[in-house]
Design an enzyme around this catalytic site. Structure first.
Site, PDB file in Angstrom:
ATOM      1  N   GLY A  17      -6.563 -20.828  -6.508  1.00  0.00           N
ATOM      2  CA  GLY A  17      -7.616 -21.750  -6.084  1.00  0.00           C
ATOM      3  C   GLY A  17      -8.481 -21.195  -4.976  1.00  0.00           C
ATOM      4  O   GLY A  17      -9.681 -21.508  -4.894  1.00  0.00           O
TER       5      GLY A  17
ATOM      6  N   PRO B 162     -42.221 -11.772 -19.898  1.00  0.00           N
ATOM      7  CA  PRO B 162     -41.670 -13.022 -20.433  1.00  0.00           C
ATOM      8  C   PRO B 162     -41.247 -12.935 -21.894  1.00  0.00           C
ATOM      9  O   PRO B 162     -40.259 -13.544 -22.295  1.00  0.00           O
ATOM     10  CB  PRO B 162     -42.821 -14.017 -20.237  1.00  0.00           C
ATOM     11  CG  PRO B 162     -43.556 -13.503 -19.041  1.00  0.00           C
ATOM     12  CD  PRO B 162     -43.470 -12.011 -19.144  1.00  0.00           C
TER      13      PRO B 162
ATOM     14  N   THR C 207     -29.008  -4.293 -21.944  1.00  0.00           N
ATOM     15  CA  THR C 207     -27.799  -5.089 -22.162  1.00  0.00           C
ATOM     16  C   THR C 207     -26.691  -4.246 -22.799  1.00  0.00           C
ATOM     17  O   THR C 207     -26.927  -3.150 -23.309  1.00  0.00           O
ATOM     18  CB  THR C 207     -28.098  -6.271 -23.104  1.00  0.00           C
ATOM     19  OG1 THR C 207     -28.496  -5.736 -24.386  1.00  0.00           O
ATOM     20  CG2 THR C 207     -29.205  -7.164 -22.556  1.00  0.00           C
ATOM     21  N   SER C 208     -25.487  -4.795 -22.803  1.00  0.00           N
ATOM     22  CA  SER C 208     -24.374  -4.104 -23.472  1.00  0.00           C
ATOM     23  C   SER C 208     -24.698  -3.863 -24.937  1.00  0.00           C
ATOM     24  O   SER C 208     -24.323  -2.829 -25.517  1.00  0.00           O
ATOM     25  CB  SER C 208     -23.089  -4.920 -23.348  1.00  0.00           C
ATOM     26  OG  SER C 208     -22.599  -4.897 -22.025  1.00  0.00           O
ATOM     27  N   GLU C 209     -25.394  -4.815 -25.536  1.00  0.00           N
ATOM     28  CA  GLU C 209     -25.750  -4.678 -26.953  1.00  0.00           C
ATOM     29  C   GLU C 209     -26.716  -3.513 -27.165  1.00  0.00           C
ATOM     30  O   GLU C 209     -26.587  -2.734 -28.123  1.00  0.00           O
ATOM     31  CB  GLU C 209     -26.347  -5.991 -27.460  1.00  0.00           C
ATOM     32  CG  GLU C 209     -25.365  -7.156 -27.524  1.00  0.00           C
ATOM     33  CD  GLU C 209     -24.940  -7.687 -26.155  1.00  0.00           C
ATOM     34  OE1 GLU C 209     -23.800  -8.189 -26.040  1.00  0.00           O
ATOM     35  OE2 GLU C 209     -25.743  -7.603 -25.188  1.00  0.00           O
TER      36      GLU C 209
ATOM     37  N   GLU D  75     -31.261  -3.461 -17.021  1.00  0.00           N
ATOM     38  CA  GLU D  75     -31.445  -2.049 -17.392  1.00  0.00           C
ATOM     39  C   GLU D  75     -30.767  -1.729 -18.728  1.00  0.00           C
ATOM     40  O   GLU D  75     -30.185  -0.661 -18.915  1.00  0.00           O
ATOM     41  CB  GLU D  75     -30.979  -1.118 -16.270  1.00  0.00           C
ATOM     42  CG  GLU D  75     -31.885  -1.234 -15.048  1.00  0.00           C
ATOM     43  CD  GLU D  75     -31.685  -0.149 -14.013  1.00  0.00           C
ATOM     44  OE1 GLU D  75     -31.324   0.984 -14.403  1.00  0.00           O
ATOM     45  OE2 GLU D  75     -31.892  -0.411 -12.825  1.00  0.00           O
TER      46      GLU D  75
END
Length: 384
Positions: free
Chosen positions: A340, A128, A365-367, A363
């Site tokens: 649509g 968490p 983040t991009s950062e 797994e």
């Protein structure tokens, strides 16, 4: 494809493509609605050798290389991204970690069952209050004779409910920071392991994601993976492999979305002609195809480096970063090309769009990938 594949790799790709499109595709949309775990399909995949792809023959695996694995995983993701994420965690992180760091007894006892699909593997690192920063985790493992007592909560655990075995990180020496983390093999029948909340997710809905609570969970000391304090190293090596797996999944989903978009633009008529005749549409398709191919080459290159036993951490992060962001762009364009209709469940592109969104998050983040890549660039003495 400029990347030269071996006959064996092409055979794997062909076999898995046929299985994926004949078997997995049939129920993928329904599973997305019902969130039913693909247990029967995973059993069939085990029979095909897809649940122990990089496990050696000695432990009843398929003894495939990483390139073959990337090709197989992409084909599974093409039809069902939910099934692909289960396969990816099971192979890339669980099986490989036990293969590289396990004792001979652990390999004999667990790898064979994992390869046979008797166990589906999960990986419990996130908590968490500890996601991108694993050193902040609070789960502890305290030595008690020939056992360790694990206490803590893990969050966002893929296959948390349906796994039979989970690799768990815990602090065995809280004062030692990343050098005080260890990894344990915990089977699901352990009475101290309790499945908690199941997430109601935007995508990958047939792959369960849950909390796992460890309540005085007694684990034999012999089920520690590697040495005490070696957990951070095990996790980082596992994530390198896992990131190639995420890139492979991204390619599969992007290819499915692209193929759907090509078909739709060929069939749909507006202003007296097929919309595939309009230059704006054609240029969108050209950009999508180029990005998919670039991601494929990056991913295959990282996998080939791994097969050659070269250091591939940077390349795995590059592949994961580019491919995961690529699939979000490609699925977005595919949905746009459907107009649509793309916003309805009558067409599969809205599912591809939802499934793709998490690839830039889990797994690493991009950062985090950008941090990994830049750190490795800046510490490489060969760079001016």
């Amino acid at each position: 494809m400029s990347f030269k594949l071996t006959d064996e790799q092409m055979m794997i790709q062909s076999m898995v493509r046929e299985f994926s499109r004949k078997v997995l595709a049939e129920t993928a949309a329904e599973r997305d609605k019902t969130k039913e775990f693909p247990a029967k399909n995973l059993k069939k995949m085990a029979e095909l050798g897809l649940l122990g792809m990089m496990v050696p023959f000695a432990y009843d695996g398929s003894d495939s290389d990483s390139v073959g694995y990337v090709l197989a995983l992409s084909e599974i993701a093409y039809s069902c991204a939910s099934t692909a994420v289960v396969m990816s965690v099971h192979n890339s992180i669980v099986c490989e970690s036990i293969l590289h760091f396990g004792t001979e007894d652990q390999k004999q006892h667990y790898l064979k069952d994992l390869a046979a699909g008797k166990y589906i593997g999960a990986f419990a690192l996130t908590e968490p209050e500890a996601g991108s920063d694993p050193v902040s985790q609070q789960t502890t493992a305290v030595k008690d004779g020939n056992h360790y007592i694990i206490n803590g909560t893990k969050r966002f655990i893929s296959t948390g409910k349906n796994c039979g075995l989970v690799l768990v990180t815990a602090k065995t020496d809280p004062d030692a920071r990343h050098k005080g983390i260890s990894v344990f093999i915990v089977t699901k029948d352990n009475p101290g392991l309790v499945v908690g909340n199941m997430e109601d997710k935007m995508g990958l809905r047939a792959s369960d994601t849950t909390d796992l609570h460890f309540e005085n969970c007694r684990v034999p000391a012999s089920d520690m993976l590697g040495n005490p304090g070696e957990g951070f190293t095990i996790v980082m090596k596992g994530l390198d492999s896992g990131r190639i797996g995420i890139a492979a999944q991204s390619i599969g989903v992007a290819q499915a979305a692209f193929d759907a978009a090509v078909k739709y633009t060929r069939d749909r008529s507006q202003f007296g002609q097929k919309i595939s005749k309009f230059q704006g549409i054609r240029w969108m398709l050209a950009d999508m195809a180029t990005e998919i191919e670039a991601a494929r080459q990056l991913t295959l290159s990282a996998a080939a480096m791994k097969d050659r036993k070269e250091r591939y951490t940077t390349q795995a992060s590059m592949a994961k970063l580019f491919a995961s962001e690529m699939v979000n762009r490609v699925t977005g364009k595919a949905l746009q090309l459907h107009g649509g209709y793309g916003f309805t469940t009558d067409y599969p592109v809205e599912r591809y769009y939802r499934d793709a969104r998490v690839f830039t998050i889990y797994e690493g983040t991009s950062e985090i990938q950008r941090i990994v890549i830049s750190n490795n660039i800046l510490k490489d003495k060969r760079n001016p």
